[in-house]
Design an enzyme around this catalytic site. Structure first.
Site, short mmCIF file in Angstrom:
data_model
loop_
_atom_site.label_atom_id
_atom_site.label_comp_id
_atom_site.label_asym_id
_atom_site.label_seq_id
_atom_site.Cartn_x
_atom_site.Cartn_y
_atom_site.Cartn_z
N ASP A 96 57.70 81.24 188.52
CA ASP A 96 58.54 81.48 189.08
C ASP A 96 59.54 80.29 189.01
OD1 ASP A 96 57.43 83.60 190.07
OD2 ASP A 96 57.54 83.09 192.37
N SER A 236 58.89 70.32 190.94
CA SER A 236 58.00 70.63 189.93
C SER A 236 58.92 71.41 188.72
CB SER A 236 56.72 71.44 190.14
OG SER A 236 56.30 71.13 191.16
#
Length: 275
Positions: A96, A236
């Protein structure tokens, strides 16, 4: 108006005292201490406010046995909540996130949230970077509310992971105004060898304090959509370098040209095999 979080970041990155504080925070010892705490039962009190603040629907995840905060952050999604496109001619998003796409040329400078990078400086390998001239660089930025596990975008084989040690810094925009984030962040990459798509480089980038990258395999034969690893707490990013064998969906380039990012879910199509 600044939020409390953005005020903190502004202090850390634009104030002399803040910069000194940040230097201390990014020491390896501090990073390991924070990681240790988030792996203990003492961190469980952080779970409820984190879930509420980020509007996370825990019904989509296996959430019955969280023993610590990192169990929640790296939670595993239930079967059927992500659909993996299984066509042999497509490459899927490994996670995602928010997508940016760039054509790779000799003089490409990657502009990622106002920071500039070359392919070679990311990989620290001039020879390997040349292989991807005329190909595509895909950047997938994960926010804290995103699912933080990731999969293989195609089927194939891989060898060992290459780890590049760095100073951990936040990947939030205000930090990027003052720091070359990817040249300083810890990161790990591997070459995914695919019969149909050639060699794909998949890189994971960690962030401030913990920013831990946990890949499950060294040498490995993998299937498309198979879980590759996960991030523990910290912003991230995943970067893919693709040879000139893949036709990436033009909507990603159009969004990037406008200074926007396209939302995507793990398993959705990024592009297909050129004919």
């Amino acid at each position: 108006m600044f939020t409390e979080e953005s005020k903190t970041l502004k202090f850390l990155y634009t104030n002399v005292v803040g910069r000194c504080t940040l230097k201390v925070l990014t020491w390896s010892f501090i990073s390991k201490l924070c990681g240790f705490f988030l792996d203990t039962r003492l961190s469980k009190f952080l779970i409820k406010p984190f879930v509420k603040k980020n509007n996370i629907n825990l019904d989509d995840y296996y959430s019955e046995n969280f023993k610590c905060f990192n169990d929640c952050f790296s939670r595993k999604i239930k079967e059927g909540k992500r659909t993996i496109d299984d066509s042999e001619d497509t490459i899927i998003s490994p996670s995602d996130g928010l997508v940016s796409a760039y054509k790779i040329s000799d003089d490409l400078i990657l502009n990622i949230k106002n920071s500039k990078y070359t392919v070679s400086s990311l990989l620290k390998n001039d020879e390997l970077s040349k292989k991807y001239i005329n190909g595509t660089c895909i950047v997938i930025r994960l926010c804290v509310n995103h699912y933080h596990r990731y999969c293989y975008p195609v089927g194939g084989t891989k060898k060992e992971n290459i780890h590049i040690k760095g100073a951990l810094h936040t990947v939030r925009p205000i930090a990027l105004e003052n720091t070359l984030v990817f040249s300083e962040n810890t990161r790990e990459y591997t070459v995914l060898k695919s019969d149909r798509f050639g060699d794909i480089i998949m890189m994971e980038v960690g962030a401030l304090l913990v920013g831990k990258i946990k890949n499950f395999h060294d040498k490995h034969k993998f299937k498309k959509g198979e879980e590759k690893g996960m991030f523990l707490y910290g912003g991230s990013t995943i970067i893919l370098f693709l040879e000139d064998k893949v036709r990436v969906d033009n909507r990603f380039f159009k969004a990037t040209d406008k200074g926007l990012e396209e939302s995507i879910r793990m398993g959705e199509v990024l592009g297909n095999l050129k004919r």
